[in-house]
Design a protein around this motif. Structure first.
Motif, PDB file in Angstrom:
ATOM      1  N   ALA A  93     -21.499  19.654 -40.613  1.00 56.63           N
ATOM      2  CA  ALA A  93     -22.374  18.660 -39.991  1.00 56.63           C
ATOM      3  C   ALA A  93     -23.820  18.802 -40.449  1.00 56.63           C
ATOM      4  O   ALA A  93     -24.502  17.794 -40.684  1.00 56.63           O
ATOM      5  CB  ALA A  93     -22.279  18.757 -38.469  1.00 56.63           C
ATOM      6  N   HIS A 153     -24.463  17.049 -43.618  1.00 55.49           N
ATOM      7  CA  HIS A 153     -24.495  15.597 -43.429  1.00 55.49           C
ATOM      8  C   HIS A 153     -25.844  15.158 -42.847  1.00 55.49           C
ATOM      9  O   HIS A 153     -26.341  14.085 -43.180  1.00 55.49           O
ATOM     10  CB  HIS A 153     -23.346  15.130 -42.536  1.00 55.49           C
ATOM     11  CG  HIS A 153     -22.019  15.158 -43.216  1.00 55.49           C
ATOM     12  ND1 HIS A 153     -21.613  14.199 -44.117  1.00 55.49           N
ATOM     13  CD2 HIS A 153     -20.998  16.048 -43.125  1.00 55.49           C
ATOM     14  CE1 HIS A 153     -20.399  14.482 -44.546  1.00 55.49           C
ATOM     15  NE2 HIS A 153     -20.007  15.600 -43.961  1.00 55.49           N
ATOM     16  N   VAL A 172     -22.004  12.766 -38.920  1.00 54.45           N
ATOM     17  CA  VAL A 172     -22.480  13.926 -38.164  1.00 54.45           C
ATOM     18  C   VAL A 172     -21.940  13.855 -36.739  1.00 54.45           C
ATOM     19  O   VAL A 172     -21.403  14.841 -36.219  1.00 54.45           O
ATOM     20  CB  VAL A 172     -24.024  14.000 -38.143  1.00 54.45           C
ATOM     21  CG1 VAL A 172     -24.502  15.105 -37.204  1.00 54.45           C
ATOM     22  CG2 VAL A 172     -24.582  14.213 -39.540  1.00 54.45           C
ATOM     23  N   LEU A 221     -18.431  14.778 -36.248  1.00 49.13           N
ATOM     24  CA  LEU A 221     -18.220  16.228 -36.330  1.00 49.13           C
ATOM     25  C   LEU A 221     -18.857  16.966 -35.152  1.00 49.13           C
ATOM     26  O   LEU A 221     -18.357  17.995 -34.707  1.00 49.13           O
ATOM     27  CB  LEU A 221     -18.796  16.775 -37.636  1.00 49.13           C
ATOM     28  CG  LEU A 221     -18.139  16.264 -38.913  1.00 49.13           C
ATOM     29  CD1 LEU A 221     -18.982  16.620 -40.136  1.00 49.13           C
ATOM     30  CD2 LEU A 221     -16.732  16.840 -39.040  1.00 49.13           C
ATOM     31  N   ASP A 222     -19.990  16.448 -34.691  1.00 51.47           N
ATOM     32  CA  ASP A 222     -20.775  17.101 -33.638  1.00 51.47           C
ATOM     33  C   ASP A 222     -21.364  16.021 -32.737  1.00 51.47           C
ATOM     34  O   ASP A 222     -22.494  15.576 -32.946  1.00 51.47           O
ATOM     35  CB  ASP A 222     -21.886  17.942 -34.283  1.00 51.47           C
ATOM     36  CG  ASP A 222     -22.799  18.622 -33.283  1.00 51.47           C
ATOM     37  OD1 ASP A 222     -22.506  18.584 -32.065  1.00 51.47           O
ATOM     38  OD2 ASP A 222     -23.828  19.181 -33.701  1.00 51.47           O
ATOM     39  N   ASN A 261     -25.104  16.096 -31.536  1.00 49.77           N
ATOM     40  CA  ASN A 261     -26.156  16.426 -32.500  1.00 49.77           C
ATOM     41  C   ASN A 261     -27.387  15.554 -32.241  1.00 49.77           C
ATOM     42  O   ASN A 261     -27.360  14.336 -32.409  1.00 49.77           O
ATOM     43  CB  ASN A 261     -25.643  16.230 -33.931  1.00 49.77           C
ATOM     44  CG  ASN A 261     -26.626  16.724 -34.945  1.00 49.77           C
ATOM     45  OD1 ASN A 261     -27.663  16.121 -35.147  1.00 49.77           O
ATOM     46  ND2 ASN A 261     -26.288  17.836 -35.577  1.00 49.77           N
TER      47      ASN A 261
END
Length: 116
Positions: A56, A59, A82, A85-86, A89
Protein backbone atom coordinates in the motif's frame (compact mmCIF):
# COMPACT_ATOMS: atom_id res chain seq x y z
CA UNK A 1 19.43 21.82 0.68
CA UNK A 2 20.10 19.88 -2.51
CA UNK A 3 23.12 18.14 -1.01
CA UNK A 4 21.24 16.31 1.80
CA UNK A 5 18.61 15.22 -0.73
CA UNK A 6 21.29 13.89 -3.08
CA UNK A 7 22.99 12.10 -0.21
CA UNK A 8 19.66 10.50 0.77
CA UNK A 9 19.14 9.41 -2.83
CA UNK A 10 22.67 8.00 -3.01
CA UNK A 11 22.17 6.05 0.23
CA UNK A 12 18.84 4.65 -0.97
CA UNK A 13 20.27 3.77 -4.39
CA UNK A 14 23.00 1.73 -2.67
CA UNK A 15 20.45 -0.01 -0.49
CA UNK A 16 18.24 -0.70 -3.50
CA UNK A 17 21.21 -2.07 -5.47
CA UNK A 18 21.96 -4.43 -2.58
CA UNK A 19 18.31 -5.51 -2.24
CA UNK A 20 16.59 -4.99 -5.61
CA UNK A 21 13.76 -7.39 -4.79
CA UNK A 22 12.93 -5.64 -1.51
CA UNK A 23 10.56 -2.82 -0.77
CA UNK A 24 13.15 -0.04 -0.57
CA UNK A 25 12.08 0.98 -4.09
CA UNK A 26 9.19 2.95 -2.61
CA UNK A 27 11.51 4.97 -0.38
CA UNK A 28 13.86 5.63 -3.27
CA UNK A 29 10.95 6.67 -5.49
CA UNK A 30 9.74 9.10 -2.80
CA UNK A 31 13.24 10.59 -2.63
CA UNK A 32 13.24 10.96 -6.42
CA UNK A 33 9.79 12.60 -6.21
CA UNK A 34 10.98 15.11 -3.63
CA UNK A 35 13.97 15.88 -5.85
CA UNK A 36 11.66 16.52 -8.80
CA UNK A 37 12.70 13.42 -10.73
CA UNK A 38 9.11 12.40 -11.38
CA UNK A 39 9.54 10.16 -14.42
CA UNK A 40 12.37 8.33 -12.70
CA UNK A 41 10.18 7.83 -9.63
CA UNK A 42 7.26 6.67 -11.76
CA UNK A 43 9.31 4.09 -13.66
CA UNK A 44 10.80 2.72 -10.44
CA UNK A 45 7.38 2.45 -8.81
CA UNK A 46 5.76 0.74 -11.75
CA UNK A 47 8.55 -1.85 -11.88
CA UNK A 48 8.47 -2.35 -8.11
CA UNK A 49 4.70 -2.69 -7.99
CA UNK A 50 4.88 -5.53 -10.48
CA UNK A 51 6.65 -7.50 -7.74
CA UNK A 52 4.89 -5.98 -4.73
CA UNK A 53 1.33 -5.30 -5.86
CA UNK A 54 0.08 -5.54 -2.28
CA UNK A 55 2.38 -2.83 -0.89
CA UNK A 56 0.00 0.00 0.00
CA UNK A 57 2.77 2.49 0.82
CA UNK A 58 4.22 2.13 -2.68
CA UNK A 59 0.78 2.80 -4.15
CA UNK A 60 0.60 5.98 -2.02
CA UNK A 61 3.91 7.19 -3.44
CA UNK A 62 2.74 6.22 -6.92
CA UNK A 63 -0.41 8.28 -6.45
CA UNK A 64 1.63 11.27 -5.27
CA UNK A 65 3.95 11.02 -8.26
CA UNK A 66 1.00 10.82 -10.63
CA UNK A 67 -0.55 13.89 -8.99
CA UNK A 68 2.74 15.76 -9.34
CA UNK A 69 2.73 14.82 -13.03
CA UNK A 70 -0.81 16.21 -13.35
CA UNK A 71 -2.32 12.79 -14.05
CA UNK A 72 -5.30 13.03 -11.73
CA UNK A 73 -7.33 10.16 -13.18
CA UNK A 74 -4.38 7.78 -12.87
CA UNK A 75 -3.63 9.08 -9.36
CA UNK A 76 -7.22 8.39 -8.36
CA UNK A 77 -6.85 4.78 -9.51
CA UNK A 78 -3.64 4.47 -7.45
CA UNK A 79 -5.27 5.90 -4.32
CA UNK A 80 -8.32 3.65 -4.75
CA UNK A 81 -5.92 0.70 -4.88
CA UNK A 82 -4.43 1.91 -1.58
CA UNK A 83 -7.89 1.85 0.02
CA UNK A 84 -8.51 -1.64 -1.34
CA UNK A 85 -5.37 -2.74 0.50
CA UNK A 86 -5.71 -0.46 3.54
CA UNK A 87 -9.25 0.91 3.97
CA UNK A 88 -8.20 3.32 6.72
CA UNK A 89 -5.22 4.88 4.93
CA UNK A 90 -5.46 8.57 5.78
CA UNK A 91 -3.27 9.75 2.90
CA UNK A 92 -5.45 7.98 0.34
CA UNK A 93 -8.68 9.16 1.95
CA UNK A 94 -7.48 12.77 1.92
CA UNK A 95 -6.19 12.52 -1.67
CA UNK A 96 -9.41 10.96 -2.93
CA UNK A 97 -11.45 13.58 -1.11
CA UNK A 98 -9.39 16.35 -2.65
CA UNK A 99 -9.64 14.82 -6.13
CA UNK A 100 -13.41 14.40 -5.83
CA UNK A 101 -13.78 17.98 -4.57
CA UNK A 102 -11.73 19.36 -7.48
CA UNK A 103 -13.87 17.33 -9.90
CA UNK A 104 -17.07 18.79 -8.42
CA UNK A 105 -18.14 15.52 -6.79
CA UNK A 106 -19.01 17.18 -3.48
CA UNK A 107 -20.95 14.32 -1.88
CA UNK A 108 -18.16 11.86 -2.66
CA UNK A 109 -15.56 14.28 -1.30
CA UNK A 110 -17.51 14.70 1.93
CA UNK A 111 -17.75 10.94 2.31
CA UNK A 112 -13.95 10.62 2.13
CA UNK A 113 -13.43 13.56 4.49
CA UNK A 114 -15.86 12.09 7.01
CA UNK A 115 -13.79 8.92 7.06
CA UNK A 116 -10.77 10.94 8.10
Amino acid sequence: MAEPRQSEIARLELLFAAHPEGRVFAHLAEAYRRAGELERARALLEAGLERHADYASAHVVHGRVLLDLGLEAEAEVAFRRVLALDPENLVALRALGDLARRAGRTAEALDYYEQL
